[in-house]
Design a protein around this motif. Structure first.
Motif, mmCIF file in Angstrom:
data_model
loop_
_atom_site.group_PDB
_atom_site.id
_atom_site.type_symbol
_atom_site.label_atom_id
_atom_site.label_comp_id
_atom_site.label_asym_id
_atom_site.label_seq_id
_atom_site.Cartn_x
_atom_site.Cartn_y
_atom_site.Cartn_z
ATOM 1 N N GLY A 18 -17.149 58.327 -22.329
ATOM 2 C CA GLY A 18 -17.505 58.833 -24.022
ATOM 3 C C GLY A 18 -18.103 60.046 -23.997
ATOM 4 O O GLY A 18 -17.731 60.973 -24.955
ATOM 5 N N GLY A 19 -18.897 60.211 -23.348
ATOM 6 C CA GLY A 19 -19.789 61.653 -23.137
ATOM 7 C C GLY A 19 -18.828 62.604 -22.905
ATOM 8 O O GLY A 19 -18.867 63.842 -22.994
ATOM 9 N N LEU A 20 -17.984 62.184 -21.704
ATOM 10 C CA LEU A 20 -17.209 63.312 -21.312
ATOM 11 C C LEU A 20 -16.071 63.598 -22.128
ATOM 12 O O LEU A 20 -15.798 64.869 -22.614
ATOM 13 C CB LEU A 20 -16.400 62.832 -20.154
ATOM 14 C CG LEU A 20 -15.355 63.592 -19.431
ATOM 15 C CD1 LEU A 20 -15.808 64.851 -18.689
ATOM 16 C CD2 LEU A 20 -14.182 62.756 -18.551
ATOM 17 N N GLU A 21 -15.467 62.788 -23.225
ATOM 18 C CA GLU A 21 -14.772 63.253 -24.302
ATOM 19 C C GLU A 21 -15.364 63.969 -25.204
ATOM 20 O O GLU A 21 -14.698 65.073 -25.754
ATOM 21 C CB GLU A 21 -14.259 61.724 -24.933
ATOM 22 C CG GLU A 21 -13.153 60.985 -24.097
ATOM 23 C CD GLU A 21 -12.758 59.536 -24.691
ATOM 24 O OE1 GLU A 21 -11.938 59.279 -24.645
ATOM 25 O OE2 GLU A 21 -13.875 59.073 -25.285
ATOM 26 N N LEU A 22 -16.602 63.740 -25.467
ATOM 27 C CA LEU A 22 -17.396 64.611 -26.647
ATOM 28 C C LEU A 22 -17.522 65.852 -26.211
ATOM 29 O O LEU A 22 -17.529 66.766 -27.139
ATOM 30 C CB LEU A 22 -18.617 63.809 -27.054
ATOM 31 C CG LEU A 22 -19.548 64.365 -28.017
ATOM 32 C CD1 LEU A 22 -18.563 64.439 -29.500
ATOM 33 C CD2 LEU A 22 -20.807 63.579 -28.059
ATOM 34 N N ALA A 23 -17.884 65.914 -24.928
ATOM 35 C CA ALA A 23 -17.987 67.317 -24.422
ATOM 36 C C ALA A 23 -16.951 68.254 -24.379
ATOM 37 O O ALA A 23 -16.893 69.528 -24.527
ATOM 38 C CB ALA A 23 -18.428 67.351 -23.030
#
Length: 412
Positions: A18-23
């Motif tokens: 999810g952090g990767l998607e947000l980035a």
């Protein structure tokens, strides 16, 4: 700021991804794609940076074997899933992950690390050099014709479900036969064949579901193409559709040409889009007018020698070469120093030496030249390689050259 780099636990994958998607813009991946990415994640090679209870950075690696000049399949770390939370940029998070990752790669005995870059300017400071190019084209099939080689009518062409297990296995076998012949191609581990058939409807952008064309002779598969159709019409209601080609592989030239002929002749389509092909791809010599093909080149694979000696000894060379390289590598100082490379078409040895340097370069330039896609002479013309002994550059540049352009056929 106090952060902690840890190996990813399976229970933390959702937060990590999810952090990767947000980035990367905050748009969630479709569930089908998320399931694929989770299945191929190598947890023991995935890193999460924690700030308290929050993941603020991610990086992973895949265990590949990559073809190098001469045909050897060399253990290679495929760096992937790299992100830093927007709240933690310019605080050393990326550097800490790259440091830990390259130390781990070295400990595993992998002489090479590779990646594809969302922003190419980022990774040079960590020793990665652009090593392959991807050729893109938008070919106006209503304005060009194909000049076909003999034998194109020897094949039976048929459409098949790309995800059907027998079809998928047969296509993967064709791909595997191509891997030893082109530097930069990856010998895929089980499960990776699914990448070519993950097909979320949300990502089609008005195009059809992915289709699969098979070229067979006497019941044997000798080539395939995976593509989408995007129907479009202009203001006069004339068709201007696009054939968007994802994969095109064949074991012989006539089969490749037969697949191209089919793709160029589809009704209501006036453009064939090829976003990622080798720089020397054969279609360029089949079309009647290259100016109607909107050719473009982009960076592909970024490569870093993790162990200079092992990396240079793993490939062969176009002509005999005996040269002392003075390599600088501030981020991985174990590579810094002089290396004597002795080899040729049959193999090579690369060992440390006290002999005077004949060429000086950084590990980044070595990465760019390693697969034969970029010339040491061209890098020298840009001031990035220095000749210390007259004549050393020309011979070494020739030795590093290849017979085919290196190419990465898909991202990771």
């Amino acid at each position: 700021m106090t952060t902690d780099v840890r190996v990813l636990r399976p229970d933390d994958w959702e937060a990590w991804f999810g952090g990767l998607e947000l980035a990367f813009g905050g748009v969630p991946e479709p569930e089908e794609a998320r399931a694929f990415f989770r299945d191929i994640t190598e947890f023991e090679r995935s890193l999460a940076v924690w700030d308290g209870e929050r993941i603020v950075g991610s990086a992973g690696a895949f265990s590949f074997r990559m073809t190098v000049p001469g045909g050897a399949a060399v253990p290679t770390a495929g760096v992937t899933m790299v992100s830093v939370a927007s709240t933690h940029r310019r605080r050393g998070v990326l550097t800490s992950m790259m440091r830990r990752q390259l130390d781990d790669v070295r400990a595993l005995g992998e002489p090479l690390a590779v990646l594809t870059a969302s922003e190419p300017a980022i990774y040079g400071r960590f020793g990665y050099g652009v090593s392959t190019q991807r050729l893109g084209a938008a070919i106006r099939t209503d304005q060009v014709s194909l000049q076909l080689p003999p034998g194109v009518d020897a094949f039976t062409l048929r459409l098949a479900d790309p995800a059907e297990p027998e079809v998928l296995a047969a296509c993967e076998a064709v791909y595997a036969r191509q891997v030893p012949g082109r530097p930069g191609m990856l010998a895929r581990r089980p499960g990776w064949e699914r990448q070519g058939v993950v097909d979320p409807a949300a990502e089609r952008s008005g195009a059809s579901a992915r289709q699969c064309l098979l070229a067979e002779r006497d019941g044997e598969l000798v080539g395939y193409a995976r593509y989408r159709l995007r129907p479009e019409w202009d203001a006069s209601d004339s068709p201007t559709g696009v054939v968007a080609v994802d994969d095109l592989e064949a074991t012989e030239p006539a089969a490749y040409a037969a697949l191209c002929r089919f793709l160029f002749d589809l009704d209501l389509m006036t453009t064939v889009s090829l976003p990622n092909r080798p720089a020397d791809d054969a279609w360029q010599h089949l079309v009647s007018d290259i100016r109607r093909c909107s050719v473009r080149l982009r960076d592909g694979l970024h490569l870093r020698p993790v162990e200079v000696g092992a990396a240079l000894a793993a490939r062969t060379y176009a002509v005999d070469v005996d040269v002392v390289l003075d390599v600088s590598d501030p981020f991985c100082p174990w590579n810094t120093g002089r290396w004597r490379l002795s080899g040729g078409p049959a193999g090579a040895v690369c060992e440390r030496t006290d002999a005077p340097a004949e060429l000086s370069l950084s590990v980044r330039e070595l990465g760019s030249a390693y697969l034969g896609g970029f010339s040491l002479a061209g890098l020298a013309a840009a001031g990035r390689v220095r000749e210390e002994r007259p004549g050393a550059l020309a011979r070494t540049a020739l030795a590093f050259s290849g017979t085919v352009a290196p190419w990465l056929p898909h991202g990771f």
